[in-house]
Each structure stands twice: as structure tokens, then as C-alpha cells.
Design a protein around this motif. Structure first.
Motif, PDB file in Angstrom:
ATOM      1  N   ALA A  32       0.814  -1.215   0.000  1.00  0.00           N
ATOM      2  CA  ALA A  32       0.000   0.000   0.000  1.00  0.00           C
ATOM      3  C   ALA A  32       0.849   1.267   0.000  1.00  0.00           C
ATOM      4  N   ASP A  33       1.907   1.292   0.799  1.00  0.00           N
ATOM      5  CA  ASP A  33       2.723   2.503   0.929  1.00  0.00           C
ATOM      6  C   ASP A  33       3.865   2.566  -0.073  1.00  0.00           C
ATOM      7  N   GLY A  34       4.432   1.399  -0.400  1.00  0.00           N
ATOM      8  CA  GLY A  34       5.595   1.371  -1.275  1.00  0.00           C
ATOM      9  C   GLY A  34       5.257   1.222  -2.740  1.00  0.00           C
ATOM     10  N   LEU A  35       4.574   0.136  -3.101  1.00  0.00           N
ATOM     11  CA  LEU A  35       4.286  -0.106  -4.512  1.00  0.00           C
ATOM     12  C   LEU A  35       3.364   0.955  -5.098  1.00  0.00           C
ATOM     13  N   LEU A  36       2.380   1.410  -4.306  1.00  0.00           N
ATOM     14  CA  LEU A  36       1.480   2.433  -4.841  1.00  0.00           C
ATOM     15  C   LEU A  36       2.168   3.784  -5.001  1.00  0.00           C
ATOM     16  N   ALA A  37       3.316   3.986  -4.365  1.00  0.00           N
ATOM     17  CA  ALA A  37       4.086   5.208  -4.622  1.00  0.00           C
ATOM     18  C   ALA A  37       4.558   5.235  -6.075  1.00  0.00           C
ATOM     19  N   ILE A  38       4.869   4.060  -6.630  1.00  0.00           N
ATOM     20  CA  ILE A  38       5.248   3.980  -8.052  1.00  0.00           C
ATOM     21  C   ILE A  38       4.059   4.351  -8.919  1.00  0.00           C
ATOM     22  N   PHE A  39       2.884   3.822  -8.555  1.00  0.00           N
ATOM     23  CA  PHE A  39       1.649   4.133  -9.283  1.00  0.00           C
ATOM     24  C   PHE A  39       1.405   5.640  -9.293  1.00  0.00           C
ATOM     25  N   PHE A  40       1.541   6.296  -8.152  1.00  0.00           N
ATOM     26  CA  PHE A  40       1.288   7.732  -8.084  1.00  0.00           C
ATOM     27  C   PHE A  40       2.418   8.537  -8.731  1.00  0.00           C
ATOM     28  N   PHE A  41       3.618   8.005  -8.770  1.00  0.00           N
ATOM     29  CA  PHE A  41       4.706   8.653  -9.500  1.00  0.00           C
ATOM     30  C   PHE A  41       4.373   8.735 -10.985  1.00  0.00           C
ATOM     31  N   VAL A  42       3.883   7.628 -11.537  1.00  0.00           N
ATOM     32  CA  VAL A  42       3.497   7.603 -12.954  1.00  0.00           C
ATOM     33  C   VAL A  42       2.308   8.527 -13.191  1.00  0.00           C
ATOM     34  N   ALA A  43       1.347   8.550 -12.250  1.00  0.00           N
ATOM     35  CA  ALA A  43       0.202   9.455 -12.382  1.00  0.00           C
ATOM     36  C   ALA A  43       0.661  10.908 -12.384  1.00  0.00           C
ATOM     37  N   GLY A  44       1.638  11.242 -11.541  1.00  0.00           N
ATOM     38  CA  GLY A  44       2.174  12.595 -11.524  1.00  0.00           C
ATOM     39  C   GLY A  44       2.856  12.963 -12.832  1.00  0.00           C
ATOM     40  N   LEU A  45       3.624  12.027 -13.384  1.00  0.00           N
ATOM     41  CA  LEU A  45       4.262  12.251 -14.684  1.00  0.00           C
ATOM     42  C   LEU A  45       3.230  12.486 -15.776  1.00  0.00           C
ATOM     43  N   GLU A  46       2.197  11.653 -15.783  1.00  0.00           N
ATOM     44  CA  GLU A  46       1.157  11.737 -16.810  1.00  0.00           C
ATOM     45  C   GLU A  46       0.407  13.057 -16.719  1.00  0.00           C
ATOM     46  N   LEU A  47       0.042  13.436 -15.508  1.00  0.00           N
ATOM     47  CA  LEU A  47      -0.725  14.665 -15.339  1.00  0.00           C
ATOM     48  C   LEU A  47       0.105  15.885 -15.738  1.00  0.00           C
ATOM     49  N   LYS A  48       1.374  15.930 -15.325  1.00  0.00           N
ATOM     50  CA  LYS A  48       2.215  17.067 -15.680  1.00  0.00           C
ATOM     51  C   LYS A  48       2.426  17.148 -17.183  1.00  0.00           C
ATOM     52  N   GLU A 106       8.560  11.718 -20.285  1.00  0.00           N
ATOM     53  CA  GLU A 106       8.098  10.625 -21.145  1.00  0.00           C
ATOM     54  C   GLU A 106       9.042   9.431 -21.065  1.00  0.00           C
ATOM     55  N   HIS A 107      10.342   9.708 -20.927  1.00  0.00           N
ATOM     56  CA  HIS A 107      11.323   8.623 -20.777  1.00  0.00           C
ATOM     57  C   HIS A 107      11.036   7.818 -19.505  1.00  0.00           C
ATOM     58  N   PHE A 108      10.828   8.511 -18.395  1.00  0.00           N
ATOM     59  CA  PHE A 108      10.523   7.829 -17.139  1.00  0.00           C
ATOM     60  C   PHE A 108       9.182   7.110 -17.205  1.00  0.00           C
ATOM     61  N   GLU A 109       8.235   7.721 -17.885  1.00  0.00           N
ATOM     62  CA  GLU A 109       6.917   7.107 -18.001  1.00  0.00           C
ATOM     63  C   GLU A 109       7.001   5.770 -18.739  1.00  0.00           C
ATOM     64  N   HIS A 110       7.786   5.730 -19.818  1.00  0.00           N
ATOM     65  CA  HIS A 110       7.978   4.474 -20.548  1.00  0.00           C
ATOM     66  C   HIS A 110       8.647   3.418 -19.676  1.00  0.00           C
ATOM     67  N   ARG A 111       9.541   3.859 -18.806  1.00  0.00           N
ATOM     68  CA  ARG A 111      10.254   2.924 -17.948  1.00  0.00           C
ATOM     69  C   ARG A 111       9.389   2.394 -16.807  1.00  0.00           C
ATOM     70  N   PHE A 112       8.628   3.289 -16.187  1.00  0.00           N
ATOM     71  CA  PHE A 112       7.943   2.930 -14.947  1.00  0.00           C
ATOM     72  C   PHE A 112       6.479   2.535 -15.124  1.00  0.00           C
ATOM     73  N   ARG A 113       5.831   2.912 -16.222  1.00  0.00           N
ATOM     74  CA  ARG A 113       4.431   2.522 -16.389  1.00  0.00           C
ATOM     75  C   ARG A 113       4.257   1.010 -16.426  1.00  0.00           C
ATOM     76  N   PRO A 114       5.107   0.256 -17.145  1.00  0.00           N
ATOM     77  CA  PRO A 114       4.954  -1.207 -17.081  1.00  0.00           C
ATOM     78  C   PRO A 114       5.120  -1.767 -15.672  1.00  0.00           C
ATOM     79  N   ILE A 115       6.017  -1.167 -14.873  1.00  0.00           N
ATOM     80  CA  ILE A 115       6.185  -1.625 -13.494  1.00  0.00           C
ATOM     81  C   ILE A 115       4.945  -1.298 -12.676  1.00  0.00           C
ATOM     82  N   SER A 116       4.395  -0.102 -12.887  1.00  0.00           N
ATOM     83  CA  SER A 116       3.201   0.307 -12.160  1.00  0.00           C
ATOM     84  C   SER A 116       2.003  -0.563 -12.529  1.00  0.00           C
ATOM     85  N   ALA A 117       1.742  -0.665 -13.852  1.00  0.00           N
ATOM     86  CA  ALA A 117       0.550  -1.387 -14.301  1.00  0.00           C
ATOM     87  C   ALA A 117       0.699  -2.893 -14.187  1.00  0.00           C
TER      88      ALA A 117
END
Length: 445
Positions: free
Chosen positions: A80-96, A273-284
Motif C-alpha cells: 500500500a505505501d511502497g508499490l502504490l508510490a510507483i503508481f502515483f509517481f506515474v500518475a504525476g508524470l502523466e498529469l504534468k 516521457e522517458h521515465f513514463e515508458h520505464r515505470f508505467r509497465p512496473i506500475s501497471a
């Protein structure tokens, strides 16, 4: 009579081809993530209601991590605290990225999905509060549970049932869900923070600031950035603020556009976008499905236990918020925004499309379960009722949306087959190449 072009903002306007192609890539990854999320939830439910349920609880409760850093946490808490931080990191990248370089950098285009997300938060929360304040045994602190929309789950359902639905509808749902997640993280930070420790919170600024300086200088070295990101996350966790807030702040720190030295914004994708490509597969593919596996397992206890859970005012408020509040809030906010901004529905679309997406947004899973755990505590009776309600409400929203959007999918399929519009040799659809002249009026899927 003037022949001047109409520049009024368009609801479900198709946007640019580059943005449509990028959104399509995001949707494919989130759809796969949604399938894995569903699989994780099903495994958790079956396991928790099987003769081996003790093993499931033992796994969730197993603790590990350094005690000195307040990180000796259970597996469920790490998820809940660790893995979902990755999810919200990707959400922050996407929104920005959407608001800096995407089609939503135009405030007129951004106003509708933002207003829809706000409406989709306020109305479900209000309905939950009314139900629980007027019922004996009601509990008001779970008001934020039905306010969230699960990106992966909702997009996976949309992909399965709506092959011919226009890209603009998917983009609208994605943007709404991302803004919804941002609102959820603000709610978590403000309303679900207990025992705030100022010193660790202030110390968080050090690794967060260093991370920001490095990414603004376009540094990509993981051995520099990951330790700083982990330090920011750990200090945020120690401060009492939910650690996923660190994920959003780190995402917002990453620059979207390329530096002038690298050739400017037209020279290629930026660091976000570079980070999003890297981390979105890990998040999803990892973070969200593992969280579902750790959080969705609830022992129903047969029909009597299910009935007891679903008649709890907390559960009723959650289900009404998701199935009724979300569609009303999103549709009403969208309509009001179009009235005040004089936006027009793009040709070929109807309000039933908006309502269908609003019903689909009632699938609140990942963040709803997270808020439920924060509100009532992991493993409590009310936490179990929250899980049952979130699962039941999300399933009902998915089924209702399936009926509505399948009907619209048939309509768009007939329009598409009648026109028989296909891409040229350059793989760019004709509609994105025609800025003037006779452009087809029906949406392209």
C-alpha cells in the motif's frame, strides 16, 4: 453571413495525432495492467475464502525491513505505501505532461475533464455522508472511499467492450482518472494524516530538492536518482504523511520538455516521457496487481456474512457513491462546464457517451481500497465491509457501463464501416491530416 471558423472549445475533440498515438500506447499498457489487476483481485478473493485462508493472512502480515527507519512493515503495508508510490509517481508524470505538452495545455480543453473529476469526487462524498449521518451505526470518516476511479480497471473494461469507441472518449476517461488520482492523494495527505512529525517532513525536502535539481539537469543515472527517491519516500513515511504523496511530488519534479541544449521540445521525448515508458509497465504490471492481491482478499462468510456487510451504512454509502454518485457528479459537472464555457459537443458525439463514461468511472478499486484501509485500519471489521462494498460497487458500475457503452460501440462501428476510412501508407489517419476543406464529421475509433 460570416464563414469564419468556429473556435469554441469542443467536448471530445480529437486533438492532435501525436497525442492520440501516445494515448493509444498508454491505454495498451493500462489495459494489460487492468487484466493483471483483475487476476490479482480474483486470486485474493478465492484464497481468502479457501481452506488455506490462514496462509493468505500470514503472508499479508509478514513483516520485514529496518526498524531504525520505521520501515519494519507488513507485506500488505509495503504494497500500500511502497508499490502504490510507483503508481502515483506515474500518475504525476502523466498529469504534468498533459498540462505542459499535451492537448490539455489549452485551458479550455482542460476545463471539462478537471471539472468532471471534481464533480465525480464531491457528489459521491456527499451521498456517502448523507447516508451515514442519517443512519444509526454510520461512520463518516470513510467519505472519501467512493471518490476514486481506478485507471487500469476502467480502461481495461473500456478496451474489452469498446473497440470502436473514439479515441477522444478514452482520452477523456484517462485524463479524468488521472486528475481524480491527484485529488485522492490530496485528500489522503490532508484528511488521512495522523501523528504528523515535522522534522522528517522537513528533511524530505533535502532528497526531494536534490532529485529535482538532477532531473532538471536531465540526469538519468538510476544509481543517483533511485536512492534519492527512496530517501524522500522513507522520510515522508516517517513523517506520518502517507508515503504515496512522495510519489506524486517526485513525478511533478521531472521536466516534460527537452532542454534547449538538447534541441528544444521538438527534438524528441523529454525526461518525463522517458521515465513514463520505464515505470508505467512496473506500475501497471507489478505494483497495482500486487496491491490488489494484498488488499482485495476478504472472507465473505457465506450469504449471511455477505448480507451483513452489504447492509452496513458504510458499505451502502460506498456502493451508492460509486454507482449513483459518480455518474451524477461527472455528468452534471461536464454539462455545467459546457454551459459556462460555451463548449460544444464535437460532431457525432452524444450525452449518452458522457453518461456511459461517467458510469464506468464508478469502478473505484485501487485507491478506494487504500483509503478504506487508512480510514478504518487494515484487518478491521469495517475494513472487510469496505472491501466487499468496493468490489460490489465496482462490479455493478462495470456491468452497467458495459450495457451502455456496448450500445454506443455498435453505433460507432456502423458509422466506421459505412465510411470505410483507413490510414494512408504513412499510418496517419486522414482526419489528422486535414485541417481545412471537407473533413469527415464522425469520430474515428
Amino acid at each position: 453571413m460570416s464563414d469564419a471558423p468556429d473556435h469554441s472549445p469542443r467536448l471530445f475533440g480529437r486533438g492532435s495525432w501525436l497525442e492520440a498515438r501516445r494515448i493509444g500506447d498508454v491505454l495498451r499498457k493500462e489495459t494489460i495492467g487492468g487484466m493483471l489487476l483483475l487476476a490479482g483481485a480474483v486470486v485474493a478473493l478465492v484464497w481468502a475464502n479457501s481452506p488455506w485462508s490462514g496462509g493468505y493472512e500470514a503472508m499479508r502480515g509478514f513483516t520485514f525491513g529496518p526498524e531504525a527507519l520505521h520501515l519494519n512493515l507488513s507485506v500488505a503495508t509495503w504494497a500500500a505505501d511502497g508499490l502504490l508510490a510507483i503508481f502515483f509517481f506515474v500518475a504525476g508524470l502523466e498529469l504534468k505532461r498533459e498540462f505542459v505538452a499535451g492537448d490539455l495545455r489549452d485551458p479550455r480543453r482542460a476545463a471539462v475533464p478537471i471539472a468532471a473529476a471534481v464533480g465525480g469526487v464531491l457528489v459521491p462524498a456527499a451521498l456517502y455522508a448523507v447516508i451515514n449521518l442519517s443512519a444509526s451505526g454510520g461512520e463518516g470518516k470513510g467519505w472519501a472511499i467512493p471518490t476514486a476511479t481506478d485507471i487500469a480497471f476502467a480502461l481495461a473494461v473500456l478496451a474489452v467492450i469498446g473497440r470502436f469507441l473514439p479515441h477522444a472518449m478514452r482520452t477523456f476517461l484517462l485524463t479524468l482518472a488521472v486528475v481524480d488520482d491527484l485529488l485522492a492523494i490530496v485528500i489522503i495527505a490532508v484528511f488521512y494524516t495522523s501523528g504528523l512529525s515535522v522534522l522528517p517532513l522537513l528533511a524530505t525536502l533535502v532528497p526531494l530538492g536534490l532529485f529535482t535539481v538532477l532531473v532538471q539537469r536531465r540526469v538519468r543515472s538510476w544509481w543517483l536518482l533511485l536512492p534519492l527517491a527512496f530517501a524522500a519516500w522513507a522520510l515522508m513515511h516517517a513523517s506520518g504523511v502517507h508515503a504515496t504523496v512522495a510519489g506524486v511530488l517526485l513525478g511533478f519534479a521531472v521536466p516534460v520538455l527537452r532542454s534547449r541544449k538538447a534541441g528544444g521540445p521538438e527534438a524528441g521525448p523529454g525526461l518525463a516521457e522517458h521515465f513514463e515508458h520505464r515505470f508505467r509497465p512496473i506500475s501497471a504490471g507489478v505494483a497495482v496487481p500486487v496491491f490488489a492481491l494484498m488488499s482485495a482478499g476478504v472472507a465473505v462468510g457465506g450469504l449471511s456474512g455477505l448480507g451483513s456487510a452489504l447492509t452496513d451504512p458504510v458499505a451502502v454509502g460506498i456502493m451508492v457513491g460509486l454507482v449513483v454518485g459518480k455518474p451524477i457528479g461527472i455528468t452534471a459537472a461536464t454539462w455545467l462546464t459546457t454551459r459556462f464555457t460555451r463548449a460544444k459537443m464535437d460532431t457525432g458525439f452524444a450525452w449518452i457517451d458522457v453518461f456511459g463514461l461517467a458510469v464506468l468511472a464508478g469502478i473505484g478499486f485501487t485507491v478506494s481500497l487504500l483509503i478504506g484501509e487508512l480510514a478504518f485500519g487494515i484487518g478491521s471489521d469495517r475494513d472487510d465491509h469496505v472491501k466487499v462494498a468496493v468490489l460490489a460497487g465496482s462490479l455493478a458500475a462495470a456491468l452497467l457501463a458495459t450495457v451502455l457503452l456496448r450500445l454506443r460501440n455498435r453505433t460507432y462501428r456502423r458509422l466506421y464501416e459505412a465510411e470505410n476510412v483507413d490510414a494512408d501508407r504513412d499510418d496517419i489517419p486522414d482526419v489528422y491530416q486535414q485541417d481545412t476543406g471537407t473533413t469527415r464529421t464522425t469520430p474515428h475509433p
